[in-house]
Design an enzyme around this catalytic site. Structure first.
Site, PDB file in Angstrom:
ATOM      1  N   PHE A 123       0.832  -1.233   0.063  1.00 33.25           N
ATOM      2  CA  PHE A 123       0.209  -0.047   0.033  1.00 33.25           C
ATOM      3  C   PHE A 123       1.045   1.106   0.032  1.00 33.25           C
ATOM      4  N   LEU A 125       1.124   5.075   0.001  1.00 33.17           N
ATOM      5  CA  LEU A 125       0.569   6.455   0.206  1.00 33.17           C
ATOM      6  C   LEU A 125       1.402   7.666   0.308  1.00 33.17           C
ATOM      7  N   SER A 132       2.065  12.685   7.271  1.00 29.39           N
ATOM      8  CA  SER A 132       1.032  12.801   7.823  1.00 29.39           C
ATOM      9  C   SER A 132      -0.021  13.779   6.946  1.00 29.39           C
ATOM     10  N   GLY A 242      -6.667  -0.606   8.881  1.00 31.47           N
ATOM     11  CA  GLY A 242      -5.181  -1.033   9.150  1.00 31.47           C
ATOM     12  C   GLY A 242      -4.931  -0.736  10.419  1.00 31.47           C
ATOM     13  N   GLU A 363       1.118   4.115   9.957  1.00 31.82           N
ATOM     14  CA  GLU A 363      -0.508   4.175   9.834  1.00 31.82           C
ATOM     15  C   GLU A 363      -0.795   5.448  10.615  1.00 31.82           C
ATOM     16  N   GLY A 364      -0.180   6.548  10.534  1.00 28.11           N
ATOM     17  CA  GLY A 364      -0.739   7.608  11.307  1.00 28.11           C
ATOM     18  C   GLY A 364       0.124   7.810  12.431  1.00 28.11           C
TER      19      GLY A 364
HETATM   20  N1  CAA Z   1     -13.390   7.449   5.902  1.00 27.43           N
HETATM   21  C1  CAA Z   1     -13.783   8.026   4.892  1.00 27.43           C
HETATM   22  N2  CAA Z   1     -13.531   9.245   4.579  1.00 27.43           N
HETATM   23  C2  CAA Z   1     -12.843  10.013   5.607  1.00 27.43           C
HETATM   24  C3  CAA Z   1     -12.046   9.438   6.289  1.00 27.43           C
HETATM   25  C4  CAA Z   1     -12.438   7.892   6.689  1.00 27.43           C
HETATM   26  N3  CAA Z   1     -11.648   7.577   7.679  1.00 27.43           N
HETATM   27  N4  CAA Z   1     -11.304  10.622   6.960  1.00 27.43           N
HETATM   28  C5  CAA Z   1     -11.526  11.741   6.109  1.00 27.43           C
HETATM   29  N5  CAA Z   1     -12.385  11.347   5.152  1.00 27.43           N
HETATM   30  C6  CAA Z   1     -12.941  12.305   4.256  1.00 27.43           C
HETATM   31  C7  CAA Z   1     -13.399  13.550   4.988  1.00 27.43           C
HETATM   32  O1  CAA Z   1     -14.777  13.383   5.141  1.00 27.43           O
HETATM   33  C8  CAA Z   1     -13.142  14.540   3.996  1.00 27.43           C
HETATM   34  O2  CAA Z   1     -14.479  14.573   2.926  1.00 27.43           O
HETATM   35  P1  CAA Z   1     -15.067  15.667   2.132  1.00 27.43           P
HETATM   36  O3  CAA Z   1     -14.008  16.408   1.537  1.00 27.43           O
HETATM   37  O4  CAA Z   1     -16.045  14.751   1.127  1.00 27.43           O
HETATM   38  O5  CAA Z   1     -15.535  16.390   3.361  1.00 27.43           O
HETATM   39  C9  CAA Z   1     -12.044  14.186   3.233  1.00 27.43           C
HETATM   40  O6  CAA Z   1     -11.531  12.957   3.332  1.00 27.43           O
HETATM   41  C10 CAA Z   1     -10.839  14.912   3.653  1.00 27.43           C
HETATM   42  O7  CAA Z   1     -10.580  14.948   5.158  1.00 27.43           O
HETATM   43  P2  CAA Z   1      -9.886  15.872   5.961  1.00 27.43           P
HETATM   44  O8  CAA Z   1     -10.109  17.181   5.543  1.00 27.43           O
HETATM   45  O9  CAA Z   1     -10.042  15.432   7.467  1.00 27.43           O
HETATM   46  O10 CAA Z   1      -8.562  15.584   5.439  1.00 27.43           O
HETATM   47  P3  CAA Z   1      -7.034  15.937   5.873  1.00 27.43           P
HETATM   48  O11 CAA Z   1      -6.314  16.133   4.322  1.00 27.43           O
HETATM   49  O12 CAA Z   1      -7.121  17.052   6.830  1.00 27.43           O
HETATM   50  O13 CAA Z   1      -6.214  14.724   6.352  1.00 27.43           O
HETATM   51  C11 CAA Z   1      -5.687  13.075   8.331  1.00 27.43           C
HETATM   52  C12 CAA Z   1      -6.659  14.008   7.516  1.00 27.43           C
HETATM   53  C13 CAA Z   1      -6.569  12.337   9.343  1.00 27.43           C
HETATM   54  C14 CAA Z   1      -4.663  13.931   8.874  1.00 27.43           C
HETATM   55  C15 CAA Z   1      -5.215  12.107   7.200  1.00 27.43           C
HETATM   56  O14 CAA Z   1      -4.302  12.954   6.121  1.00 27.43           O
HETATM   57  C16 CAA Z   1      -4.277  11.339   7.666  1.00 27.43           C
HETATM   58  O15 CAA Z   1      -4.914  10.020   8.173  1.00 27.43           O
HETATM   59  N6  CAA Z   1      -2.704  11.150   7.740  1.00 27.43           N
HETATM   60  C17 CAA Z   1      -1.878  10.389   7.994  1.00 27.43           C
HETATM   61  C18 CAA Z   1      -1.654   9.332   7.014  1.00 27.43           C
HETATM   62  C19 CAA Z   1      -1.323   7.781   7.205  1.00 27.43           C
HETATM   63  O16 CAA Z   1      -1.807   7.413   8.238  1.00 27.43           O
HETATM   64  N7  CAA Z   1      -0.413   7.236   6.560  1.00 27.43           N
HETATM   65  C20 CAA Z   1      -0.344   5.913   6.725  1.00 27.43           C
HETATM   66  C21 CAA Z   1       0.435   5.334   5.359  1.00 27.43           C
HETATM   67  S1  CAA Z   1       0.294   3.558   5.546  1.00 27.43           S
HETATM   68  C22 CAA Z   1       1.569   2.949   6.671  1.00 27.43           C
HETATM   69  O17 CAA Z   1       2.144   3.701   7.248  1.00 27.43           O
HETATM   70  C23 CAA Z   1       1.505   1.570   6.674  1.00 27.43           C
HETATM   71  C24 CAA Z   1       2.539   0.748   7.675  1.00 27.43           C
HETATM   72  O18 CAA Z   1       3.262   1.482   7.985  1.00 27.43           O
HETATM   73  C25 CAA Z   1       2.387  -0.613   7.504  1.00 27.43           C
HETATM   74  P1  FAD Z   2       5.685  13.753   9.197  1.00 26.33           P
HETATM   75  O1  FAD Z   2       4.179  13.920   8.646  1.00 26.33           O
HETATM   76  O2  FAD Z   2       6.713  14.806   8.408  1.00 26.33           O
HETATM   77  O3  FAD Z   2       5.519  14.220  10.527  1.00 26.33           O
HETATM   78  C1  FAD Z   2       7.006  14.664  11.391  1.00 26.33           C
HETATM   79  C2  FAD Z   2       6.349  14.655  12.661  1.00 26.33           C
HETATM   80  O4  FAD Z   2       5.388  15.958  12.761  1.00 26.33           O
HETATM   81  C3  FAD Z   2       5.625  13.701  13.517  1.00 26.33           C
HETATM   82  O5  FAD Z   2       5.597  13.697  14.773  1.00 26.33           O
HETATM   83  C4  FAD Z   2       4.203  14.010  13.346  1.00 26.33           C
HETATM   84  O6  FAD Z   2       3.189  13.579  14.196  1.00 26.33           O
HETATM   85  C5  FAD Z   2       4.152  15.722  13.399  1.00 26.33           C
HETATM   86  N1  FAD Z   2       2.854  16.174  12.650  1.00 26.33           N
HETATM   87  C6  FAD Z   2       2.675  16.239  11.308  1.00 26.33           C
HETATM   88  N2  FAD Z   2       1.534  16.815  11.149  1.00 26.33           N
HETATM   89  C7  FAD Z   2       0.932  17.198  12.112  1.00 26.33           C
HETATM   90  C8  FAD Z   2      -0.267  17.797  12.807  1.00 26.33           C
HETATM   91  N3  FAD Z   2      -1.134  18.264  11.628  1.00 26.33           N
HETATM   92  N4  FAD Z   2      -0.437  17.825  13.966  1.00 26.33           N
HETATM   93  C9  FAD Z   2       0.564  17.629  14.920  1.00 26.33           C
HETATM   94  N5  FAD Z   2       1.543  16.964  14.739  1.00 26.33           N
HETATM   95  C10 FAD Z   2       1.960  16.796  13.357  1.00 26.33           C
HETATM   96  N6  FAD Z   2       3.657   4.563   4.342  1.00 26.33           N
HETATM   97  C11 FAD Z   2       2.718   3.897   3.351  1.00 26.33           C
HETATM   98  O7  FAD Z   2       2.261   4.560   2.572  1.00 26.33           O
HETATM   99  N7  FAD Z   2       2.981   2.585   3.257  1.00 26.33           N
HETATM  100  C12 FAD Z   2       3.558   1.718   4.108  1.00 26.33           C
HETATM  101  O8  FAD Z   2       3.536   0.562   3.867  1.00 26.33           O
HETATM  102  C13 FAD Z   2       4.541   2.412   5.106  1.00 26.33           C
HETATM  103  N8  FAD Z   2       5.179   1.631   5.764  1.00 26.33           N
HETATM  104  C14 FAD Z   2       5.939   2.368   6.844  1.00 26.33           C
HETATM  105  C15 FAD Z   2       7.158   1.398   7.267  1.00 26.33           C
HETATM  106  C16 FAD Z   2       7.964   2.016   8.150  1.00 26.33           C
HETATM  107  C17 FAD Z   2       9.017   1.169   9.059  1.00 26.33           C
HETATM  108  C18 FAD Z   2       7.945   3.398   8.273  1.00 26.33           C
HETATM  109  C19 FAD Z   2       9.056   4.288   9.180  1.00 26.33           C
HETATM  110  C20 FAD Z   2       6.981   4.254   7.686  1.00 26.33           C
HETATM  111  C21 FAD Z   2       6.271   3.492   6.970  1.00 26.33           C
HETATM  112  N9  FAD Z   2       5.148   4.222   6.185  1.00 26.33           N
HETATM  113  C22 FAD Z   2       4.367   3.795   5.181  1.00 26.33           C
HETATM  114  C23 FAD Z   2       5.225   5.755   6.444  1.00 26.33           C
HETATM  115  C24 FAD Z   2       4.406   6.315   7.653  1.00 26.33           C
HETATM  116  O9  FAD Z   2       3.209   6.058   7.490  1.00 26.33           O
HETATM  117  C25 FAD Z   2       4.963   7.786   7.819  1.00 26.33           C
HETATM  118  O10 FAD Z   2       6.177   7.808   8.123  1.00 26.33           O
HETATM  119  C26 FAD Z   2       3.957   8.426   8.981  1.00 26.33           C
HETATM  120  O11 FAD Z   2       2.674   8.720   8.426  1.00 26.33           O
HETATM  121  C27 FAD Z   2       4.641   9.638   9.069  1.00 26.33           C
HETATM  122  O12 FAD Z   2       4.827  10.506   7.960  1.00 26.33           O
HETATM  123  P2  FAD Z   2       6.218  11.349   7.940  1.00 26.33           P
HETATM  124  O13 FAD Z   2       7.329  10.063   8.338  1.00 26.33           O
HETATM  125  O14 FAD Z   2       6.112  12.090   6.700  1.00 26.33           O
HETATM  126  O15 FAD Z   2       6.285  12.391   9.085  1.00 26.33           O
END
Ligand code: CAA
Ligand code: FAD
Length: 380
Positions: A123, A125, A132, A242, A363-364
């Site tokens: 996945f 993103l 974030s 997730g 995952e956030g």
């Molecule tokens: N389900 C459905 N719709 C959703 C939703 C949800 N959970 N959350 C938000 N939306 C919709 C909102 O309703 C809104 O819709 P409309 O425009 O129609 O009103 C739209 O999405 C935008 O919502 P926001 O204004 O809240 O969006 P934002 O840009 O302010 O972002 C956020 C919100 C929660 C910060 C989001 O960007 C986020 O979750 N960031 C973290 C990213 C993350 O978790 N990355 C993980 C990568 S995968 C990974 O990490 C895998 C791994 O390690 C193993």
């Molecule tokens: P940033 O977004 O740059 O954040 C830096 C700091 O600022 C953090 O402390 C954060 O909490 C803080 N911050 C940012 N915005 C705000 C706010 N609005 N309010 C308060 N604090 C804030 N991503 C995928 O898509 N797929 C994967 O499979 C995946 N696997 C991963 C595996 C590993 C081992 C790692 C290290 C990362 C993985 N990620 C994956 C990415 C992961 O989801 C991101 O690292 C994570 O979401 C944070 O993003 P960033 O590293 O860019 O930090």
């Protein structure tokens, strides 16, 4: 919520516990040391139906519920947290959205062999300049006739080094910000796709992650998942599931450290008595046990909400936030209980502590979970 597990849920938990003790725990230290992908164990997980737990049998999965999945995530991660995240990405971040948003043709090609564990998905993103703030992505997908051409870089992608297909998010209309994001399924043998070298990580070292590069990467238009502009909601909805998997992973890591701390405390003597006789140690164990149970209840609540088909964004965020921070506290206490032995690689608690750390980031981050929870609180 009914917290009484069904017979099937208990069986899944026990089966996973046995498997983890037999096939994961004995190798986890070596996989961590060598940064080795546990290929044989992942194959076995596939054969047991654990790479697509909640995918119906007709699409290659085990056809179980999300509570079973959460229990399985805890037990597998208790054995090896790196293996846990490989499984979590396959189940929650790859199979789940393909099942939910895919056409039957897409499910045939991009779900069935993946839910069976014959192929591995990932996945994508996160990007170098947007984690974030996921909607700020720079990867683009341009429609050219019957194809989309993708350009951009994704960062830190779990299962990236091994994946056969990528669920990737890209801008199809930059002007619309998050409403201009679309989702695509890209086979990793596509022209214009390449991978960076695997990341050298602090923990979860049995799992691989790397950057993915899309350079004029052309894919058939039928590989778009959902409609143009649906991508952000697909990503967010997928992460709601997730985060349950990662909360289960954090919980499993904590349980492993807790069990090892109890066993060690019973053996170790100081001042002429087992250290379990000291109230300081007893109280640490009491706090660890309480926090573990509290996290498990939150995880099961979130999984049960997903099973009921209701929006569970806040429940999942609470489970992930609490379980991940709890996991770091518990693994740190496990090191404290081991004294100096907790700080060397002769014991596993230092690995559990390193493994727990990522659960507060991916995952956030915890800060993002707090944003999701507070938005729900303020909305009432
Ligand atoms: N389900 C459905 N719709 C959703 C939703 C949800 N959970 N959350 C938000 N939306 C919709 C909102 O309703 C809104 O819709 P409309 O425009 O129609 O009103 C739209 O999405 C935008 O919502 P926001 O204004 O809240 O969006 P934002 O840009 O302010 O972002 C956020 C919100 C929660 C910060 C989001 O960007 C986020 O979750 N960031 C973290 C990213 C993350 O978790 N990355 C993980 C990568 S995968 C990974 O990490 C895998 C791994 O390690 C193993
Ligand atoms: P940033 O977004 O740059 O954040 C830096 C700091 O600022 C953090 O402390 C954060 O909490 C803080 N911050 C940012 N915005 C705000 C706010 N609005 N309010 C308060 N604090 C804030 N991503 C995928 O898509 N797929 C994967 O499979 C995946 N696997 C991963 C595996 C590993 C081992 C790692 C290290 C990362 C993985 N990620 C994956 C990415 C992961 O989801 C991101 O690292 C994570 O979401 C944070 O993003 P960033 O590293 O860019 O930090």
């Amino acid at each position: 919520m009914d917290i009484q597990l069904t017979e099937e849920q208990r069986q899944v938990r026990d089966l996973c516990r046995e498997f983890a003790d037999r096939e994961l725990k004995p190798h986890a230290r070596r996989w961590d040391r060598d940064h080795e992908f546990p290929a044989a164990a992942v194959k076995q997980l596939g054969e047991m139906g654990l790479m697509g737990v909640a995918v119906p049998a007709e699409w290659g999965g085990a056809g179980m519920d999300n509570v079973s999945y959460a229990l399985a995530m805890e037990e597998i991660s208790r054995g090896c947290a790196g293996t846990g995240v490989i499984m979590s990405v396959s189940n929650s971040l790859y199979c789940d959205p393909v099942l939910k948003y895919g056409s039957d043709a897409q499910r045939k090609e991009f779900l069935e062999p993946y839910a069976r564990g014959e192929k591995l998905g990932c996945f994508a993103l996160t990007e170098p300049m947007s984690g974030s703030d996921a909607a700020e992505m720079r990867t683009v997908a341009v429609r050219r006739g019957d194809e989309y051409v993708l350009d951009g870089t994704k960062n830190f992608i779990t299962n990236g080094p091994q994946a056969d297909a990528v669920l990737v998010f890209a801008m199809t209309d930059k002007a619309k910000r998050h409403k201009g994001i679309s989702a695509f399924l890209v086979p990793t043998d596509a022209r214009g796709f390449s991978r960076g070298k695997p990341d050298d990580k602090v923990g979860i070292r049995a799992s691989g992650s790397c950057s993915l590069f899309f350079e004029g990467c052309a894919i058939p238009a039928r590989h778009r998942l959902g409609e143009e502009g649906d991508g952000f909601k697909i990503a967010m909805g997928t992460l709601d599931g997730g985060r349950i998997g990662i909360a289960g992973q954090a919980l499993g890591i904590a349980v492993a450290a807790f069990e090892e701390a109890v066993a060690y405390a019973k053996e170790r003597k100081a001042f002429g008595q087992p250290i379990t006789q000291f109230q300081a140690i007893q109280f640490m164990l009491a706090d660890m046990a309480t926090e573990i149970d509290a996290a498990r209840l939150l995880v099961l609540r979130a999984a049960s909400a997903k099973d009921r088909g209701v929006r569970h964004s806040a429940e999942s965020a609470m489970a992930k936030l609490f379980a991940s921070e709890m996991s770091e506290r518990v693994t740190s206490k496990a090191i404290q209980i081991h004294g100096g032995y907790g700080y060397v690689k002769e014991f596993d608690v230092e690995r559990h502590w390193r493994d727990s750390r990522i659960t507060e980031i991916y995952e956030g981050t915890s800060e993002i979970q707090r944003l999701v929870i507070s938005a729900s609180v303020l909305k009432g």
